[in-house]
Design an enzyme around this catalytic site. Structure first.
Site, PDB file in Angstrom:
ATOM      1  N   ILE A  65       0.833  -1.189   0.000  1.00 23.46           N
ATOM      2  CA  ILE A  65       0.000   0.000   0.000  1.00 23.46           C
ATOM      3  C   ILE A  65       0.879   1.255   0.000  1.00 23.46           C
ATOM      4  O   ILE A  65       0.870   2.055   0.931  1.00 23.46           O
ATOM      5  CB  ILE A  65      -1.039  -0.087   1.148  1.00 23.46           C
ATOM      6  CG1 ILE A  65      -2.036   1.042   1.116  1.00 23.46           C
ATOM      7  CG2 ILE A  65      -0.410  -0.264   2.503  1.00 23.46           C
ATOM      8  CD1 ILE A  65      -3.319   0.775   1.870  1.00 23.46           C
ATOM      9  N   PRO A  66       1.677   1.408  -1.077  1.00 20.95           N
ATOM     10  CA  PRO A  66       2.497   2.617  -1.176  1.00 20.95           C
ATOM     11  C   PRO A  66       1.587   3.853  -1.220  1.00 20.95           C
ATOM     12  O   PRO A  66       0.484   3.792  -1.788  1.00 20.95           O
ATOM     13  CB  PRO A  66       3.249   2.439  -2.502  1.00 20.95           C
ATOM     14  CG  PRO A  66       2.445   1.455  -3.285  1.00 20.95           C
ATOM     15  CD  PRO A  66       1.783   0.565  -2.282  1.00 20.95           C
ATOM     16  N   HIS A  67       2.039   4.935  -0.616  1.00 23.35           N
ATOM     17  CA  HIS A  67       1.168   6.119  -0.565  1.00 23.35           C
ATOM     18  C   HIS A  67       1.961   7.379  -0.274  1.00 23.35           C
ATOM     19  O   HIS A  67       3.071   7.312   0.249  1.00 23.35           O
ATOM     20  CB  HIS A  67       0.087   5.943   0.502  1.00 23.35           C
ATOM     21  CG  HIS A  67       0.615   5.663   1.877  1.00 23.35           C
ATOM     22  ND1 HIS A  67       1.023   4.408   2.271  1.00 23.35           N
ATOM     23  CD2 HIS A  67       0.812   6.450   2.959  1.00 23.35           C
ATOM     24  CE1 HIS A  67       1.436   4.442   3.519  1.00 23.35           C
ATOM     25  NE2 HIS A  67       1.329   5.678   3.971  1.00 23.35           N
ATOM     26  N   ALA A  68       1.367   8.490  -0.621  1.00 23.99           N
ATOM     27  CA  ALA A  68       1.975   9.777  -0.291  1.00 23.99           C
ATOM     28  C   ALA A  68       0.933  10.879  -0.362  1.00 23.99           C
ATOM     29  O   ALA A  68      -0.041  10.792  -1.114  1.00 23.99           O
ATOM     30  CB  ALA A  68       3.113  10.099  -1.245  1.00 23.99           C
TER      31      ALA A  68
END
Lengths: 142, 155
Positions: free
Chosen positions: B69-72
Protein backbone atom coordinates in the site's frame (compact mmCIF):
# COMPACT_ATOMS: atom_id res chain seq x y z
CA UNK A 1 -11.37 -8.31 28.34
CA UNK A 2 -11.99 -4.80 27.13
CA UNK A 3 -9.23 -2.96 25.32
CA UNK A 4 -8.86 0.51 23.97
CA UNK A 5 -6.07 1.77 21.80
CA UNK A 6 -4.65 4.52 19.67
CA UNK A 7 -3.13 4.14 16.22
CA UNK A 8 -1.07 6.80 14.46
CA UNK A 9 1.49 6.75 11.66
CA UNK A 10 3.71 9.41 10.14
CA UNK A 11 1.62 10.30 7.11
CA UNK A 12 -1.64 9.42 8.84
CA UNK A 13 -3.09 8.05 5.64
CA UNK A 14 -2.80 4.29 5.59
CA UNK A 15 -1.05 2.51 8.45
CA UNK A 16 -3.14 4.27 11.09
CA UNK A 17 -6.24 2.62 9.69
CA UNK A 18 -4.62 -0.70 8.86
CA UNK A 19 -3.48 -0.97 12.46
CA UNK A 20 -7.00 -0.15 13.61
CA UNK A 21 -8.33 -3.02 11.51
CA UNK A 22 -5.57 -5.35 12.69
CA UNK A 23 -6.28 -4.66 16.37
CA UNK A 24 -10.02 -5.05 15.94
CA UNK A 25 -9.49 -8.33 14.10
CA UNK A 26 -7.12 -9.57 16.79
CA UNK A 27 -9.63 -8.80 19.52
CA UNK A 28 -12.40 -10.51 17.62
CA UNK A 29 -10.28 -13.57 17.02
CA UNK A 30 -9.34 -13.80 20.70
CA UNK A 31 -12.86 -13.08 21.92
CA UNK A 32 -12.21 -9.67 23.42
CA UNK A 33 -13.46 -6.15 22.84
CA UNK A 34 -11.34 -3.46 21.24
CA UNK A 35 -12.10 0.17 20.47
CA UNK A 36 -9.50 2.11 18.53
CA UNK A 37 -9.03 5.85 18.30
CA UNK A 38 -7.34 6.71 15.00
CA UNK A 39 -5.12 9.77 15.19
CA UNK A 40 -4.63 10.20 11.45
CA UNK A 41 -4.52 12.97 8.90
CA UNK A 42 -8.31 12.81 8.61
CA UNK A 43 -8.44 14.01 12.19
CA UNK A 44 -8.87 12.39 15.55
CA UNK A 45 -12.10 11.03 16.90
CA UNK A 46 -11.52 10.92 20.63
CA UNK A 47 -13.18 7.99 22.30
CA UNK A 48 -15.43 8.48 25.28
CA UNK A 49 -13.63 8.59 28.59
CA UNK A 50 -16.02 5.91 29.90
CA UNK A 51 -14.58 3.48 27.38
CA UNK A 52 -11.09 4.20 28.62
CA UNK A 53 -12.17 3.94 32.24
CA UNK A 54 -13.78 0.56 31.63
CA UNK A 55 -10.79 -0.86 29.73
CA UNK A 56 -8.59 -3.62 31.10
CA UNK A 57 -5.69 -2.54 28.95
CA UNK A 58 -4.47 0.02 26.43
CA UNK A 59 -2.62 -0.65 23.19
CA UNK A 60 -0.75 2.21 21.54
CA UNK A 61 0.35 1.28 18.01
CA UNK A 62 1.97 4.56 17.12
CA UNK A 63 4.89 6.17 15.33
CA UNK A 64 3.99 9.54 16.86
CA UNK A 65 3.29 10.71 20.40
CA UNK A 66 -0.24 9.84 21.53
CA UNK A 67 -2.50 12.87 21.70
CA UNK A 68 -4.24 13.13 25.03
CA UNK A 69 -2.08 10.43 26.60
CA UNK A 70 -3.09 11.59 30.09
CA UNK A 71 -6.60 10.28 29.43
CA UNK A 72 -5.18 6.78 29.78
CA UNK A 73 -3.14 7.37 32.95
CA UNK A 74 -2.89 4.44 35.34
CA UNK A 75 -4.00 1.81 32.81
CA UNK A 76 -1.89 -1.23 31.95
CA UNK A 77 -0.51 -0.63 28.50
CA UNK A 78 1.74 -1.68 25.70
CA UNK A 79 3.27 0.73 23.21
CA UNK A 80 4.83 -0.25 19.91
CA UNK A 81 5.36 0.93 16.35
CA UNK A 82 2.32 0.93 14.11
CA UNK A 83 3.80 -1.70 11.76
CA UNK A 84 4.24 -4.15 14.63
CA UNK A 85 0.55 -5.02 14.66
CA UNK A 86 -0.12 -5.09 10.90
CA UNK A 87 0.05 -8.27 8.86
CA UNK A 88 -0.21 -11.97 9.49
CA UNK A 89 -0.78 -12.86 13.13
CA UNK A 90 1.12 -9.88 14.48
CA UNK A 91 -1.88 -8.19 16.03
CA UNK A 92 -3.04 -11.45 17.63
CA UNK A 93 0.42 -12.16 19.01
CA UNK A 94 0.81 -8.67 20.43
CA UNK A 95 -2.58 -8.89 22.11
CA UNK A 96 -1.96 -12.41 23.47
CA UNK A 97 1.36 -11.37 25.00
CA UNK A 98 -0.22 -8.26 26.46
CA UNK A 99 -3.05 -10.26 28.00
CA UNK A 100 -0.53 -12.63 29.56
CA UNK A 101 1.33 -9.65 31.03
CA UNK A 102 -1.88 -8.13 32.41
CA UNK A 103 -2.87 -11.46 33.97
CA UNK A 104 0.58 -11.89 35.46
CA UNK A 105 0.45 -8.35 36.81
CA UNK A 106 3.64 -7.45 34.97
CA UNK A 107 2.18 -5.03 32.41
CA UNK A 108 3.52 -1.48 32.61
CA UNK A 109 1.08 1.23 33.62
CA UNK A 110 0.66 4.54 31.89
CA UNK A 111 2.42 7.26 33.83
CA UNK A 112 0.58 10.05 35.61
CA UNK A 113 -2.73 10.40 37.33
CA UNK A 114 -5.98 10.43 35.49
CA UNK A 115 -7.15 14.04 35.25
CA UNK A 116 -10.45 15.14 36.72
CA UNK A 117 -13.19 14.69 34.12
CA UNK A 118 -13.51 18.42 33.51
CA UNK A 119 -9.81 18.72 32.88
CA UNK A 120 -9.62 15.87 30.41
CA UNK A 121 -8.39 17.58 27.26
CA UNK A 122 -10.27 15.84 24.55
CA UNK A 123 -9.57 17.14 21.07
CA UNK A 124 -12.66 18.30 19.25
CA UNK A 125 -14.85 15.33 18.52
CA UNK A 126 -16.19 14.63 15.08
CA UNK A 127 -17.78 11.29 15.84
CA UNK A 128 -17.24 8.78 18.60
CA UNK A 129 -14.35 6.51 17.69
CA UNK A 130 -16.40 3.38 18.06
CA UNK A 131 -18.77 4.51 15.36
CA UNK A 132 -16.28 5.94 12.95
CA UNK A 133 -15.58 2.84 10.94
CA UNK A 134 -18.11 0.16 10.71
CA UNK A 135 -16.43 -3.06 9.96
CA UNK A 136 -15.70 -6.28 11.64
CA UNK A 137 -18.20 -5.77 14.38
CA UNK A 138 -20.89 -4.67 12.00
CA UNK A 139 -20.71 -7.61 9.66
CA UNK A 140 -18.18 -8.57 7.07
CA UNK A 141 -18.75 -5.58 4.87
CA UNK A 142 -20.29 -3.52 7.68
CA UNK B 1 -5.69 24.00 -18.80
CA UNK B 2 -7.11 20.58 -18.30
CA UNK B 3 -10.81 20.25 -18.06
CA UNK B 4 -11.85 19.44 -14.56
CA UNK B 5 -14.19 16.61 -15.24
CA UNK B 6 -13.04 14.51 -12.36
CA UNK B 7 -15.09 11.71 -11.03
CA UNK B 8 -15.73 11.63 -7.32
CA UNK B 9 -14.88 7.96 -7.27
CA UNK B 10 -11.50 7.28 -5.70
CA UNK B 11 -10.70 4.95 -8.55
CA UNK B 12 -11.99 4.11 -12.01
CA UNK B 13 -11.29 1.28 -14.47
CA UNK B 14 -8.46 3.21 -16.13
CA UNK B 15 -6.62 3.31 -12.79
CA UNK B 16 -6.66 -0.48 -12.44
CA UNK B 17 -3.99 -2.78 -13.85
CA UNK B 18 -4.86 -6.47 -13.95
CA UNK B 19 -1.83 -8.75 -14.31
CA UNK B 20 0.85 -6.17 -13.65
CA UNK B 21 4.36 -7.12 -14.69
CA UNK B 22 7.01 -5.04 -12.96
CA UNK B 23 10.75 -5.38 -12.33
CA UNK B 24 10.64 -3.90 -8.86
CA UNK B 25 8.57 -1.68 -6.63
CA UNK B 26 9.79 1.53 -8.29
CA UNK B 27 8.68 0.18 -11.66
CA UNK B 28 5.33 -0.98 -10.25
CA UNK B 29 4.75 2.36 -8.55
CA UNK B 30 5.59 4.25 -11.73
CA UNK B 31 3.23 2.17 -13.85
CA UNK B 32 0.44 2.84 -11.40
CA UNK B 33 1.31 6.53 -11.10
CA UNK B 34 1.08 6.81 -14.90
CA UNK B 35 -2.51 5.70 -14.59
CA UNK B 36 -3.13 8.40 -11.99
CA UNK B 37 -1.57 10.94 -14.34
CA UNK B 38 -3.60 9.70 -17.28
CA UNK B 39 -6.78 10.03 -15.25
CA UNK B 40 -5.91 13.60 -14.26
CA UNK B 41 -5.56 12.67 -10.59
CA UNK B 42 -1.99 13.94 -10.31
CA UNK B 43 -0.38 16.84 -12.14
CA UNK B 44 3.29 15.91 -11.89
CA UNK B 45 4.37 12.29 -11.79
CA UNK B 46 7.97 12.93 -10.69
CA UNK B 47 7.00 15.06 -7.69
CA UNK B 48 4.48 12.48 -6.64
CA UNK B 49 6.86 9.53 -7.09
CA UNK B 50 9.55 11.26 -5.03
CA UNK B 51 7.02 11.64 -2.21
CA UNK B 52 6.04 7.97 -2.45
CA UNK B 53 9.68 6.82 -2.50
CA UNK B 54 10.49 9.00 0.48
CA UNK B 55 7.65 7.53 2.51
CA UNK B 56 8.65 4.06 1.35
CA UNK B 57 12.15 4.66 2.76
CA UNK B 58 10.69 5.28 6.21
CA UNK B 59 9.50 1.71 6.16
CA UNK B 60 8.35 -0.36 3.21
CA UNK B 61 4.63 -0.77 2.64
CA UNK B 62 4.61 -4.45 1.77
CA UNK B 63 2.50 -6.31 4.31
CA UNK B 64 2.15 -9.99 5.11
CA UNK B 65 -0.65 -11.47 3.10
CA UNK B 66 0.49 -10.32 -0.35
CA UNK B 67 -0.47 -6.66 -0.02
CA UNK B 68 1.39 -3.44 -0.64
CA UNK B 69 0.00 0.00 0.00
CA UNK B 70 2.50 2.62 -1.18
CA UNK B 71 1.17 6.12 -0.57
CA UNK B 72 1.98 9.78 -0.29
CA UNK B 73 0.42 13.11 0.40
CA UNK B 74 1.65 15.57 -2.22
CA UNK B 75 0.93 18.92 -3.82
CA UNK B 76 0.98 17.07 -7.14
CA UNK B 77 -2.23 15.27 -6.19
CA UNK B 78 -5.43 16.82 -7.52
CA UNK B 79 -7.99 14.59 -5.87
CA UNK B 80 -7.84 11.64 -3.44
CA UNK B 81 -7.29 8.58 -5.55
CA UNK B 82 -6.04 5.05 -5.58
CA UNK B 83 -4.56 3.10 -8.46
CA UNK B 84 -4.80 -0.67 -8.08
CA UNK B 85 -2.79 -3.53 -9.53
CA UNK B 86 -3.13 -7.26 -9.30
CA UNK B 87 0.01 -9.19 -10.12
CA UNK B 88 0.32 -12.95 -10.44
CA UNK B 89 4.12 -12.87 -10.38
CA UNK B 90 4.10 -10.34 -7.55
CA UNK B 91 6.33 -7.38 -6.73
CA UNK B 92 8.73 -7.12 -3.80
CA UNK B 93 7.53 -4.32 -1.54
CA UNK B 94 9.52 -5.50 1.45
CA UNK B 95 6.87 -7.68 3.06
CA UNK B 96 8.23 -10.30 5.43
CA UNK B 97 6.50 -13.17 3.67
CA UNK B 98 7.49 -12.33 0.09
CA UNK B 99 6.05 -10.54 -2.87
CA UNK B 100 2.87 -8.51 -3.02
CA UNK B 101 0.15 -9.55 -5.45
CA UNK B 102 -2.28 -6.77 -4.68
CA UNK B 103 -0.95 -3.23 -4.79
CA UNK B 104 -2.78 -0.05 -3.89
CA UNK B 105 -1.07 3.21 -4.77
CA UNK B 106 -2.73 5.93 -2.73
CA UNK B 107 -2.57 9.59 -3.66
CA UNK B 108 -3.68 12.19 -1.12
CA UNK B 109 -3.75 15.92 -1.83
CA UNK B 110 -1.44 18.05 0.33
CA UNK B 111 -4.36 20.01 1.70
CA UNK B 112 -7.17 17.52 1.39
CA UNK B 113 -10.28 17.94 3.45
CA UNK B 114 -10.69 15.44 6.26
CA UNK B 115 -13.63 13.75 4.57
CA UNK B 116 -11.43 12.97 1.58
CA UNK B 117 -8.65 11.64 3.73
CA UNK B 118 -11.19 9.59 5.60
CA UNK B 119 -12.08 7.80 2.38
CA UNK B 120 -8.45 6.83 1.94
CA UNK B 121 -8.35 5.73 5.56
CA UNK B 122 -11.39 3.57 4.99
CA UNK B 123 -9.64 2.00 2.03
CA UNK B 124 -6.58 1.18 4.16
CA UNK B 125 -8.93 -0.29 6.75
CA UNK B 126 -10.73 -2.45 4.20
CA UNK B 127 -7.48 -3.73 2.75
CA UNK B 128 -6.97 -5.63 6.00
CA UNK B 129 -10.10 -7.66 5.24
CA UNK B 130 -8.96 -10.91 3.64
CA UNK B 131 -12.28 -11.63 1.95
CA UNK B 132 -12.25 -8.18 0.38
CA UNK B 133 -8.70 -8.73 -0.86
CA UNK B 134 -9.57 -12.09 -2.36
CA UNK B 135 -12.56 -10.60 -4.10
CA UNK B 136 -10.26 -8.08 -5.79
CA UNK B 137 -7.49 -10.58 -6.51
CA UNK B 138 -9.82 -13.03 -8.24
CA UNK B 139 -11.43 -10.40 -10.44
CA UNK B 140 -10.10 -9.93 -13.97
CA UNK B 141 -12.24 -6.99 -15.06
CA UNK B 142 -10.73 -3.59 -14.14
CA UNK B 143 -14.18 -1.99 -14.16
CA UNK B 144 -15.46 -4.48 -11.60
CA UNK B 145 -12.40 -3.99 -9.40
CA UNK B 146 -12.86 -0.22 -9.52
CA UNK B 147 -16.57 -0.52 -8.77
CA UNK B 148 -16.00 -2.96 -5.89
CA UNK B 149 -13.41 -0.74 -4.30
CA UNK B 150 -15.42 2.42 -4.69
CA UNK B 151 -18.54 0.75 -3.36
CA UNK B 152 -16.82 -0.53 -0.25
CA UNK B 153 -15.05 2.65 0.76
CA UNK B 154 -17.47 5.33 -0.33
CA UNK B 155 -20.80 3.97 0.80
Amino acid sequence: MKFVGVTACITGIAHTYMAQAALEQAAKKLGHEMVVETQGSAGTNPMKQELIDAADGVIFAVDLPVKGRERFAGKPYIELGVAKVIGGDKGVNVMSDFIAAIEAGTAAKIEGDKPAPAAAPEPKAEKPAGEKKKGFFGGLFG
Amino acid sequence: MKKKLLSNAITTADMVIVGLEANDKADATRQLAERLLGAGRITDIETYLVAVAKREEHFPTGIEGGIAIPHAQSEAVVTPSVAVATSTSGVDFGAEDGKSNLIFLIAAPANGGSEHLEILGTLAYKVMDEDFRNELLNEKDPAVIAATLTREVQK
